[in-house]
Structures are given as structure tokens and as C-alpha cells.
Write a protein that holds these residues in place. Structure first.
Motif, PDB file in Angstrom:
ATOM      1  N   SER A  12       3.404  15.693   4.463  1.00 48.74           N
ATOM      2  CA  SER A  12       3.974  17.043   4.431  1.00 48.74           C
ATOM      3  C   SER A  12       2.921  18.074   4.819  1.00 48.74           C
ATOM      4  O   SER A  12       3.185  18.996   5.607  1.00 48.74           O
ATOM      5  CB  SER A  12       4.525  17.356   3.040  1.00 48.74           C
ATOM      6  N   ALA A  13       1.710  17.923   4.240  1.00 46.39           N
ATOM      7  CA  ALA A  13       0.637  18.867   4.566  1.00 46.39           C
ATOM      8  C   ALA A  13       0.282  18.794   6.041  1.00 46.39           C
ATOM      9  O   ALA A  13       0.066  19.825   6.704  1.00 46.39           O
ATOM     10  CB  ALA A  13      -0.590  18.573   3.711  1.00 46.39           C
ATOM     11  N   THR A  14       0.237  17.561   6.589  1.00 43.62           N
ATOM     12  CA  THR A  14      -0.073  17.408   8.008  1.00 43.62           C
ATOM     13  C   THR A  14       1.001  18.044   8.878  1.00 43.62           C
ATOM     14  O   THR A  14       0.711  18.702   9.881  1.00 43.62           O
ATOM     15  CB  THR A  14      -0.203  15.918   8.355  1.00 43.62           C
ATOM     16  N   GLY A  15       2.271  17.854   8.463  1.00 47.52           N
ATOM     17  CA  GLY A  15       3.363  18.458   9.218  1.00 47.52           C
ATOM     18  C   GLY A  15       3.302  19.975   9.200  1.00 47.52           C
ATOM     19  O   GLY A  15       3.481  20.631  10.228  1.00 47.52           O
TER      20      GLY A  15
ATOM     21  N   TYR B 142       0.838  -1.203   0.000  1.00 44.03           N
ATOM     22  CA  TYR B 142       0.000   0.000   0.000  1.00 44.03           C
ATOM     23  C   TYR B 142       0.873   1.254   0.000  1.00 44.03           C
ATOM     24  O   TYR B 142       0.602   2.219  -0.735  1.00 44.03           O
ATOM     25  CB  TYR B 142      -0.910  -0.004   1.230  1.00 44.03           C
ATOM     26  N   LEU B 143       1.935   1.252   0.820  1.00 43.85           N
ATOM     27  CA  LEU B 143       2.815   2.410   0.895  1.00 43.85           C
ATOM     28  C   LEU B 143       3.519   2.660  -0.431  1.00 43.85           C
ATOM     29  O   LEU B 143       3.707   3.803  -0.846  1.00 43.85           O
ATOM     30  CB  LEU B 143       3.847   2.210   2.008  1.00 43.85           C
ATOM     31  N   ARG B 144       3.903   1.585  -1.117  1.00 42.47           N
ATOM     32  CA  ARG B 144       4.568   1.766  -2.405  1.00 42.47           C
ATOM     33  C   ARG B 144       3.605   2.305  -3.455  1.00 42.47           C
ATOM     34  O   ARG B 144       3.968   3.155  -4.268  1.00 42.47           O
ATOM     35  CB  ARG B 144       5.149   0.424  -2.884  1.00 42.47           C
ATOM     36  N   ARG B 145       2.346   1.803  -3.429  1.00 36.67           N
ATOM     37  CA  ARG B 145       1.375   2.267  -4.424  1.00 36.67           C
ATOM     38  C   ARG B 145       1.031   3.731  -4.230  1.00 36.67           C
ATOM     39  O   ARG B 145       0.789   4.456  -5.188  1.00 36.67           O
ATOM     40  CB  ARG B 145       0.079   1.441  -4.335  1.00 36.67           C
ATOM     41  N   HIS B 146       0.989   4.174  -2.969  1.00 36.21           N
ATOM     42  CA  HIS B 146       0.516   5.529  -2.682  1.00 36.21           C
ATOM     43  C   HIS B 146       1.628   6.393  -2.094  1.00 36.21           C
ATOM     44  O   HIS B 146       1.359   7.279  -1.278  1.00 36.21           O
ATOM     45  CB  HIS B 146      -0.657   5.466  -1.694  1.00 36.21           C
ATOM     46  N   ALA B 147       2.864   6.126  -2.513  1.00 38.15           N
ATOM     47  CA  ALA B 147       4.003   6.829  -1.913  1.00 38.15           C
ATOM     48  C   ALA B 147       3.883   8.337  -2.067  1.00 38.15           C
ATOM     49  O   ALA B 147       4.062   9.090  -1.105  1.00 38.15           O
ATOM     50  CB  ALA B 147       5.311   6.337  -2.548  1.00 38.15           C
ATOM     51  N   TRP B 148       3.550   8.797  -3.288  1.00 35.25           N
ATOM     52  CA  TRP B 148       3.483  10.243  -3.514  1.00 35.25           C
ATOM     53  C   TRP B 148       2.347  10.879  -2.717  1.00 35.25           C
ATOM     54  O   TRP B 148       2.513  11.937  -2.105  1.00 35.25           O
ATOM     55  CB  TRP B 148       3.316  10.535  -5.001  1.00 35.25           C
ATOM     56  N   GLY B 149       1.195  10.246  -2.750  1.00 36.42           N
ATOM     57  CA  GLY B 149       0.066  10.796  -2.019  1.00 36.42           C
ATOM     58  C   GLY B 149       0.311  10.833  -0.525  1.00 36.42           C
ATOM     59  O   GLY B 149      -0.015  11.821   0.149  1.00 36.42           O
ATOM     60  N   LEU B 150       0.898   9.741   0.001  1.00 31.88           N
ATOM     61  CA  LEU B 150       1.170   9.707   1.439  1.00 31.88           C
ATOM     62  C   LEU B 150       2.233  10.728   1.829  1.00 31.88           C
ATOM     63  O   LEU B 150       2.142  11.356   2.885  1.00 31.88           O
ATOM     64  CB  LEU B 150       1.622   8.292   1.839  1.00 31.88           C
TER      65      LEU B 150
END
Length: 222
Positions: free
Chosen positions: A118-121, A105-113
Motif C-alpha cells: 500500500s505504501a509503495t502504491g 512467507y506470504l502468510r506469515r508476513h501478510a499484514w506487513g507485505l
């Protein structure tokens, strides 16, 4: 995938192939590619070994399993697993544990995550700054109110005495210092600012020595 047969034979005969297919376990594709990379020193072979490790290893070994029930039930099932691999989804040839599915899941959505993190930070930093500024503003307002209340009370309490013999400004300022030391003992910032204000007033009255002494006290409090 490896440019090799799945079995290494000591003799190249039909019987040897049948024996290997029935009784020998095929080599893991990534390990075969890694061995070829060591022998050839080729960067292409090294990259291929890394690419094969994991899902492709498991897909190939499932297709070559000795037990029919452990193999793919149909060509369509194999094709579906290959499509899942290409799409970055978990493949059925591998145990579906949580860590494996999470990695896919992390690899598929790496850019979005990454963008979301970044936005959350940034939002967290912004909220922290706003909270800090609000806290500082509240502290400033509280201190200003405390000083205002203090000065008002100081003049209110001196009203009766000043009506008969006149207002003694120096005595009033000395009383302000005494009260500041007691009533503002728990608010050093406000006490220091009030002492600085009284030092300015004493200087305006020509009491330079007293003003300097008060400024020294203010510096000690700061």
C-alpha cells in the motif's frame, strides 16, 4: 486430529491391526475428515478437513511412514515440525520448493507485505502526480518563454520603420498574426494564446469584427 484410527479394518482383531500397520497405507487426515463431513453434514467437520489439508497431512503421514528412514528421526524432530507449523514456517515433512516456501512467507508476513504494498502504491501515485505537475510546469514555462521571445522579436523588427513614420499598431498586430502562423506552427497552445491576446488588443482599438474573427481562429486551433 480426525477422531479416527489411521486404518479401516474389516475385522477388529490384533492380527488385522498388525497386518494393516505393516502393509496398508494410512488415510490422509484431511480426506478422512472430509468423508466424515459428508456423512455428518457438520460445519465443524468441514472446517477441520480444510485445516488438516496440507502441512498437517504431511506431518501425520511422515510420522506413519512404513520406511523408518522416511519417518521423523526422534520425538524432538516431530515436535520441531509441529512448532514450525504453528509458527507458520515451512515444515520439513513437505518438499521445500520455492512456491511452497513463498506461500508460507506470504502468510506469515501478510499484514506487513500488505502495508508495504500500500505504501509503495501511494508513493508511486505521489511520484506520478509530482512528475506530471513538473512536466506541466515545464510546458507552461516553455510556452510563456516562447511567447515572450516572440513579442520582443516582433517589436525589435518594427523599430527601424516606426522611427520614420510612426508606429502602426494595426500593421504590427497583423504582422504578429502572420509570424505566429509560421514561427509557432509547432506550438498550437502558444499560437492560440497569442492570437487571443492580439484579438483583445484589436478589440481595444475598436476593431470588433477583426477581434471576433481572431477569436474564431483561436477556437479552431484549440
Amino acid at each position: 486430529l480426525t477422531d479416527c484410527k489411521p486404518y479401516e479394518l474389516t475385522r477388529q482383531t490384533d492380527a488385522a491391526w498388525e497386518e494393516a500397520i505393516l502393509g496398508s497405507e494410512p488415510g490422509r487426515p484431511s480426506q478422512v475428515a472430509a468423508r466424515k463431513a459428508r456423512e455428518s453434514g457438520s460445519l465443524h467437520d468441514k472446517r477441520r478437513a480444510r485445516l488438516l489439508a496440507g502441512d498437517l497431512d504431511n506431518i501425520v503421514l511422515k510420522a506413519l511412514s512404513k520406511q523408518p528412514e522416511q519417518r521423523y528421526a526422534s520425538v524432538e524432530a516431530l515436535a520441531q515440525d509441529l512448532r514450525r507449523y504453528l509458527d507458520g514456517d515451512p515444515v520439513h515433512a513437505r518438499a521445500q520448493n520455492f512456491s511452497y516456501r513463498a506461500r508460507k512467507y506470504l502468510r506469515r508476513h501478510a499484514w506487513g507485505l500488505t502495508a508495504g504494498a500500500s505504501a509503495t502504491g501511494l508513493l508511486a501515485v505521489a511520484l506520478t502526480i509530482v512528475s506530471w505537475q513538473a512536466s506541466k510546469a515545464m510546458q507552461e514555462a516553455t510556452r510563456a518563454q516562447a511567447m515572450q521571445d516572440f513579442v520582443i522579436a516582433l517589436f525589435e523588427n518594427s523599430g527601424d520603420a516606426s522611427s520614420t513614420r510612426g508606429l502602426d499598431v494595426r500593421a504590427l498586430l497583423d504582422a504578429g498574426i502572420s509570424r505566429a502562423d509560421t514561427e509557432l506552427a509547432s506550438q498550437p497552445q502558444a499560437r492560440a494564446e497569442l492570437i487571443g491576446l492580439i484579438a483583445t488588443l484589436r478589440s481595444g482599438l475598436g476593431d470588433d469584427a477583426e477581434a471576433l474573427a481572431l477569436l474564431d481562429r483561436q477556437q479552431d486551433i484549440f
